[in-house]
Design a protein around this motif. Structure first.
Motif, mmCIF file in Angstrom:
data_model
loop_
_atom_site.group_PDB
_atom_site.id
_atom_site.type_symbol
_atom_site.label_atom_id
_atom_site.label_comp_id
_atom_site.label_asym_id
_atom_site.label_seq_id
_atom_site.Cartn_x
_atom_site.Cartn_y
_atom_site.Cartn_z
ATOM 1 N N GLU A 72 0.833 -1.203 0.000
ATOM 2 C CA GLU A 72 0.000 0.000 0.000
ATOM 3 C C GLU A 72 0.867 1.252 0.000
ATOM 4 O OE1 GLU A 72 -3.373 2.301 -0.109
ATOM 5 O OE2 GLU A 72 -3.178 0.120 -0.371
ATOM 6 N N GLU A 73 1.946 1.222 0.781
ATOM 7 C CA GLU A 73 2.854 2.372 0.835
ATOM 8 C C GLU A 73 3.535 2.588 -0.515
ATOM 9 O OE1 GLU A 73 4.628 5.694 2.013
ATOM 10 O OE2 GLU A 73 3.124 4.594 3.173
ATOM 11 N N SER A 74 3.864 1.472 -1.184
ATOM 12 C CA SER A 74 4.477 1.561 -2.509
ATOM 13 C C SER A 74 3.507 2.187 -3.511
ATOM 14 C CB SER A 74 4.892 0.164 -2.975
ATOM 15 O OG SER A 74 5.426 0.211 -4.274
ATOM 16 N N LYS A 75 2.234 1.787 -3.425
ATOM 17 C CA LYS A 75 1.215 2.362 -4.306
ATOM 18 C C LYS A 75 1.067 3.860 -4.054
ATOM 19 C CE LYS A 75 -1.664 -1.758 -4.985
ATOM 20 N NZ LYS A 75 -2.990 -2.364 -4.709
ATOM 21 N N LYS A 76 1.077 4.228 -2.766
ATOM 22 C CA LYS A 76 0.950 5.649 -2.414
ATOM 23 C C LYS A 76 2.136 6.450 -2.928
ATOM 24 C CE LYS A 76 -1.938 5.133 1.719
ATOM 25 N NZ LYS A 76 -2.013 5.286 3.194
ATOM 26 N N GLU A 77 3.332 5.847 -2.841
ATOM 27 C CA GLU A 77 4.527 6.537 -3.330
ATOM 28 C C GLU A 77 4.470 6.716 -4.846
ATOM 29 O OE1 GLU A 77 8.002 8.552 -3.596
ATOM 30 O OE2 GLU A 77 6.810 8.120 -1.805
ATOM 31 N N GLU A 78 3.981 5.683 -5.549
ATOM 32 C CA GLU A 78 3.813 5.791 -6.997
ATOM 33 C C GLU A 78 2.798 6.873 -7.347
ATOM 34 O OE1 GLU A 78 5.389 4.318 -9.604
ATOM 35 O OE2 GLU A 78 6.762 3.606 -8.042
ATOM 36 N N GLU A 79 1.732 6.933 -6.545
ATOM 37 C CA GLU A 79 0.714 7.962 -6.752
ATOM 38 C C GLU A 79 1.292 9.349 -6.519
ATOM 39 O OE1 GLU A 79 -2.833 9.728 -7.715
ATOM 40 O OE2 GLU A 79 -2.233 7.627 -7.990
ATOM 41 N N ARG A 80 2.132 9.463 -5.465
ATOM 42 C CA ARG A 80 2.772 10.760 -5.194
ATOM 43 C C ARG A 80 3.696 11.167 -6.341
ATOM 44 N NH1 ARG A 80 2.628 8.902 0.361
ATOM 45 N NH2 ARG A 80 4.607 7.780 0.110
ATOM 46 N N LYS A 81 4.431 10.175 -6.884
ATOM 47 C CA LYS A 81 5.313 10.463 -8.024
ATOM 48 C C LYS A 81 4.500 10.913 -9.233
ATOM 49 C CE LYS A 81 9.095 7.269 -6.889
ATOM 50 N NZ LYS A 81 9.805 6.039 -7.310
ATOM 51 N N LEU A 82 3.370 10.220 -9.455
ATOM 52 C CA LEU A 82 2.503 10.561 -10.574
ATOM 53 C C LEU A 82 1.938 11.964 -10.413
ATOM 54 C CD1 LEU A 82 1.138 9.566 -13.177
ATOM 55 C CD2 LEU A 82 -0.712 8.667 -11.767
ATOM 56 N N GLN A 83 1.530 12.295 -9.191
ATOM 57 C CA GLN A 83 0.996 13.631 -8.921
ATOM 58 C C GLN A 83 2.055 14.707 -9.129
ATOM 59 O OE1 GLN A 83 -2.133 14.503 -8.488
ATOM 60 N NE2 GLN A 83 -2.735 12.347 -8.656
ATOM 61 N N ARG A 84 3.298 14.397 -8.689
ATOM 62 C CA ARG A 84 4.394 15.360 -8.902
ATOM 63 C C ARG A 84 4.654 15.560 -10.386
ATOM 64 N NH1 ARG A 84 6.722 12.759 -4.241
ATOM 65 N NH2 ARG A 84 7.978 11.382 -5.563
ATOM 66 N N LYS A 85 4.600 14.446 -11.149
ATOM 67 C CA LYS A 85 4.815 14.523 -12.602
ATOM 68 C C LYS A 85 3.716 15.346 -13.255
ATOM 69 C CE LYS A 85 6.892 13.335 -16.441
ATOM 70 N NZ LYS A 85 8.232 13.867 -16.755
ATOM 71 N N LYS A 86 2.460 15.117 -12.821
ATOM 72 C CA LYS A 86 1.347 15.879 -13.367
ATOM 73 C C LYS A 86 1.497 17.364 -13.041
ATOM 74 C CE LYS A 86 -2.220 12.266 -13.436
ATOM 75 N NZ LYS A 86 -3.507 11.815 -12.848
ATOM 76 N N GLN A 87 1.946 17.643 -11.819
ATOM 77 C CA GLN A 87 2.149 19.036 -11.422
ATOM 78 C C GLN A 87 3.224 19.698 -12.271
ATOM 79 O OE1 GLN A 87 0.439 20.884 -9.515
ATOM 80 N NE2 GLN A 87 1.753 22.688 -9.365
ATOM 81 N N GLU A 88 4.315 18.957 -12.530
ATOM 82 C CA GLU A 88 5.389 19.487 -13.380
ATOM 83 C C GLU A 88 4.870 19.776 -14.789
ATOM 84 O OE1 GLU A 88 8.418 16.551 -13.220
ATOM 85 O OE2 GLU A 88 8.957 16.976 -11.137
ATOM 86 N N LEU A 89 4.047 18.835 -15.325
ATOM 87 C CA LEU A 89 3.483 19.027 -16.663
ATOM 88 C C LEU A 89 2.532 20.219 -16.687
ATOM 89 C CD1 LEU A 89 2.778 15.338 -17.743
ATOM 90 C CD2 LEU A 89 4.497 16.885 -18.694
ATOM 91 N N ARG A 90 1.740 20.370 -15.599
ATOM 92 C CA ARG A 90 0.825 21.510 -15.517
ATOM 93 C C ARG A 90 1.591 22.825 -15.532
ATOM 94 N NH1 ARG A 90 -2.668 18.419 -12.188
ATOM 95 N NH2 ARG A 90 -1.500 19.005 -10.334
ATOM 96 N N MET A 91 2.692 22.851 -14.751
ATOM 97 C CA MET A 91 3.511 24.070 -14.689
ATOM 98 C C MET A 91 4.145 24.370 -16.041
ATOM 99 S SD MET A 91 5.265 23.556 -10.926
ATOM 100 C CE MET A 91 6.256 25.057 -11.040
ATOM 101 N N GLU A 92 4.605 23.301 -16.726
ATOM 102 C CA GLU A 92 5.186 23.478 -18.064
ATOM 103 C C GLU A 92 4.115 23.977 -19.030
ATOM 104 O OE1 GLU A 92 7.609 20.887 -21.469
ATOM 105 O OE2 GLU A 92 6.884 19.907 -19.650
ATOM 106 N N HIS A 93 2.923 23.389 -18.920
ATOM 107 C CA HIS A 93 1.792 23.774 -19.754
ATOM 108 C C HIS A 93 1.447 25.247 -19.537
ATOM 109 C CE1 HIS A 93 -2.400 23.952 -21.119
ATOM 110 N NE2 HIS A 93 -2.133 22.894 -21.848
#
Length: 284
Positions: A72-93
């Motif tokens: 579960e912690e691994s899934k949460k960490e992957e989700e956090r990474k995905l959210q960070r990636k989405k945030q980076e893409l949003r900022m780039e956008h």
């Protein structure tokens, strides 16, 4: 697993008997008091059960729970990474949006083949094709000029007809979130609202070369290679204005009018100053 009356030893409270338990908690009666603990977590460090066979079973439960926790912690960490990636893409956008400078030729005219003439109006998307040569051969063309101000003009010409008879089939603004520089798959999706399809009778009145001209060869009407071309923002505005006059259905006419006004606003075009079409057909 029945743990009632099983003897245990707690590091702080000493020996006791289990009097109650369920899937999440356990109650133990020590010499002077009763205490509730989280089950099975308390057995990891603080509590020891005397029965060896029960102890083995508890150890397995604890290990399974620990594995599930780590998963579960691994899934949460992957989700956090995905959210960070989405945030980076949003900022780039957002950065690309803020820094975007209008290109005078940021519209796309697309050549629909026979199959695409049907599918494009169900999918409301076009594919820019593949790169034909060089290191990137086979990769999708990246429509780098297209931005939120861009529209895609859909055209076709029958195989037995000359190029000058190329007709306009429809037009759409690109998707609200679309930025050509970030398009890696070559697909150019449509805006959620601004989409127009012409009837066959309307298409017959909307000839592409009435608006388009090759500045290097003003008299020629040829399209030899490629699925698309970029063309002038002003020409697209002229096309949208003429489509308004073709639409007899009140709802379609209203949408065409809103489309035209939105396009002019996005491309900083003053409708009252729009020149008359002066494409290659008008010069022959």
């Amino acid at each position: 697993m029945n743990l009632i009356d099983k003897k245990v030893t707690h590091k702080r409270f000493g020996m006791g008997n289990i009097v109650k338990h369920n899937e999440t908690s356990i109650e133990i009666h020590f010499e002077t008091e009763k205490k509730k603990f989280v089950f099975p977590d308390v057995f990891e460090k603080h509590l020891k059960i005397h029965d060896p066979s029960v102890a083995d079973s508890l150890e397995k439960i604890i290990q399974e729970k620990e594995m599930a926790r780590k998963e579960e912690e691994s899934k949460k960490e992957e989700e956090r990474k995905l959210q960070r990636k989405k945030q980076e893409l949003r900022m780039e956008h957002e950065k690309l949006m803020q820094n975007h400078k209008l290109h005078p030729e940021s519209q796309m005219v697309f050549w629909c083949d026979t199959e695409e003439k049907n599918s494009v109006f169900s999918e409301w998307s076009v594919f820019s094709g593949e790169i034909k040569s060089g290191n990137n051969k086979g990769k999708p063309n990246k429509p780098i000029r297209l931005h939120q101000n861009s529209a895609v003009l859909l055209t076709a010409v029958d195989s037995d007809m000359p190029e000058k008879d190329r007709r306009i089939l429809g037009v759409y603004m690109v998707n609200e979130e679309f930025i050509g520089k970030l398009c890696d798959d070559g697909n150019v999706p449509a805006h959620s609202k601004f989409r127009l399809q012409l009837t066959e009778q309307e298409s017959d009145q909307m000839l592409f070369w009435k608006y388009y001209i090759n500045e290097k060869s003003p008299q020629k009407m040829t399209w030899n290679t490629g699925k698309y071309r970029y063309f002038d923002n002003i020409w697209m505005a002229q096309i949208l204005l003429d489509i308004i006059s073709l639409k007899s259905d009140p709802k379609e006419r209203e949408l065409a009018q809103q489309f035209f006004e939105h396009f002019c606003k996005m491309n900083q075009i003053v409708p009252q100053e729009l020149p008359k079409p002066n494409g290659a057909l008008m010069r022959n």
